[in-house]
Design a protein around this motif. Sequence first.
Motif, mmCIF file in Angstrom:
data_model
loop_
_atom_site.group_PDB
_atom_site.id
_atom_site.type_symbol
_atom_site.label_atom_id
_atom_site.label_comp_id
_atom_site.label_asym_id
_atom_site.label_seq_id
_atom_site.Cartn_x
_atom_site.Cartn_y
_atom_site.Cartn_z
ATOM 1 N N ARG A 222 0.833 -1.210 0.000
ATOM 2 C CA ARG A 222 0.000 0.000 0.000
ATOM 3 C C ARG A 222 0.863 1.253 0.000
ATOM 4 N NH1 ARG A 222 -3.221 0.064 5.209
ATOM 5 N NH2 ARG A 222 -1.405 1.080 6.049
ATOM 6 N N GLU A 223 1.941 1.244 0.802
ATOM 7 C CA GLU A 223 2.826 2.405 0.866
ATOM 8 C C GLU A 223 3.567 2.622 -0.458
ATOM 9 O OE1 GLU A 223 5.202 1.536 4.310
ATOM 10 O OE2 GLU A 223 3.637 2.227 5.699
ATOM 11 N N LYS A 224 3.891 1.537 -1.133
ATOM 12 C CA LYS A 224 4.646 1.629 -2.389
ATOM 13 C C LYS A 224 3.751 1.974 -3.581
ATOM 14 C CE LYS A 224 7.940 -0.909 -5.250
ATOM 15 N NZ LYS A 224 8.671 -2.168 -5.407
ATOM 16 N N HIS A 225 2.555 1.362 -3.634
ATOM 17 C CA HIS A 225 1.693 1.472 -4.810
ATOM 18 C C HIS A 225 0.469 2.360 -4.604
ATOM 19 C CE1 HIS A 225 3.987 -1.658 -6.833
ATOM 20 N NE2 HIS A 225 3.946 -2.344 -5.706
ATOM 21 N N GLY A 226 0.249 2.844 -3.411
ATOM 22 C CA GLY A 226 -0.942 3.652 -3.138
ATOM 23 C C GLY A 226 -2.088 2.818 -2.605
ATOM 24 N N ASN A 227 -3.186 3.489 -2.351
ATOM 25 C CA ASN A 227 -4.353 2.831 -1.761
ATOM 26 C C ASN A 227 -4.940 1.762 -2.674
ATOM 27 O OD1 ASN A 227 -4.216 4.319 0.570
ATOM 28 N ND2 ASN A 227 -5.792 5.778 -0.036
ATOM 29 N N PHE A 228 -5.503 0.754 -2.042
ATOM 30 C CA PHE A 228 -6.227 -0.285 -2.761
ATOM 31 C C PHE A 228 -7.578 0.289 -3.192
ATOM 32 C CE2 PHE A 228 -3.389 -2.628 0.059
ATOM 33 C CZ PHE A 228 -2.894 -3.622 -0.774
ATOM 34 N N THR A 229 -8.011 -0.071 -4.383
ATOM 35 C CA THR A 229 -9.326 0.367 -4.846
ATOM 36 C C THR A 229 -10.265 -0.804 -5.089
ATOM 37 O OG1 THR A 229 -8.517 0.422 -7.131
ATOM 38 C CG2 THR A 229 -8.425 2.493 -5.880
ATOM 39 N N ALA A 230 -9.703 -2.017 -5.124
ATOM 40 C CA ALA A 230 -10.508 -3.229 -5.328
ATOM 41 C C ALA A 230 -9.866 -4.378 -4.564
ATOM 42 C CB ALA A 230 -10.585 -3.565 -6.811
ATOM 43 N N ALA A 231 -10.687 -5.283 -4.109
ATOM 44 C CA ALA A 231 -10.197 -6.424 -3.333
ATOM 45 C C ALA A 231 -9.203 -7.260 -4.136
ATOM 46 C CB ALA A 231 -11.372 -7.284 -2.880
ATOM 47 N N GLU A 232 -9.402 -7.347 -5.432
ATOM 48 C CA GLU A 232 -8.535 -8.161 -6.280
ATOM 49 C C GLU A 232 -7.079 -7.681 -6.264
ATOM 50 O OE1 GLU A 232 -11.594 -7.104 -7.112
ATOM 51 O OE2 GLU A 232 -12.523 -9.084 -7.005
ATOM 52 N N GLN A 233 -6.856 -6.422 -5.936
ATOM 53 C CA GLN A 233 -5.491 -5.904 -5.866
ATOM 54 C C GLN A 233 -4.679 -6.604 -4.789
ATOM 55 O OE1 GLN A 233 -6.697 -1.695 -5.646
ATOM 56 N NE2 GLN A 233 -5.048 -1.376 -7.135
ATOM 57 N N LEU A 234 -5.340 -7.162 -3.798
ATOM 58 C CA LEU A 234 -4.626 -7.899 -2.749
ATOM 59 C C LEU A 234 -3.899 -9.113 -3.314
ATOM 60 C CD1 LEU A 234 -7.148 -7.660 0.203
ATOM 61 C CD2 LEU A 234 -4.828 -6.756 0.161
ATOM 62 N N LEU A 235 -4.350 -9.625 -4.438
ATOM 63 C CA LEU A 235 -3.687 -10.768 -5.064
ATOM 64 C C LEU A 235 -2.273 -10.397 -5.527
ATOM 65 C CD1 LEU A 235 -6.666 -12.198 -7.154
ATOM 66 C CD2 LEU A 235 -5.710 -13.113 -5.012
ATOM 67 N N GLU A 236 -2.002 -9.121 -5.682
ATOM 68 C CA GLU A 236 -0.683 -8.655 -6.093
ATOM 69 C C GLU A 236 0.303 -8.643 -4.926
ATOM 70 O OE1 GLU A 236 -1.135 -4.919 -8.160
ATOM 71 O OE2 GLU A 236 -2.844 -5.694 -9.282
ATOM 72 N N VAL A 237 -0.207 -8.775 -3.720
ATOM 73 C CA VAL A 237 0.637 -8.801 -2.527
ATOM 74 C C VAL A 237 1.181 -10.213 -2.368
ATOM 75 C CG1 VAL A 237 0.708 -8.504 -0.022
ATOM 76 C CG2 VAL A 237 -0.717 -6.992 -1.421
#
Length: 118
Positions: free
Chosen positions: A86-101
């Motif tokens: 989150r600190e590197k890429h900015g705020n999450f806008t969709a739950a699916e972005q968590l898959l990138e973690v």
Amino acid sequence: MTSLKKLLSTTFVIGTLLSTNALAENTPATADSATTAVQQESVAQVQPQAAAIGDKLNINTATVAEIQKSLVGIGAKKAEAIVQYREKHGNFTAAEQLLEVQGIGKATLEKNRDRIAF
């Protein structure tokens, strides 16, 4: 009969007052400790809820500890990875972005989808 009732009532009131007074003199530290414990517990309850929206956790404002506590299957390392992402890429806008973690898969996302807010 009424005199007996008055005598018993008076005795009860006096006994109650003496008991209350004796308790107050013998337990001030306990009362203070109990008050302090309640205050500390209240603070602890308020702080984790700062990132909560209703029953959901705001993934964009939650701390590592809040994420770890609120989400299923998320330990300290995964929670830290979420915050770092989150600190590197900015705020999450969709739950699916968590898959990138790193360490977050589809199963973990599905377990927590209803627990996350943005």
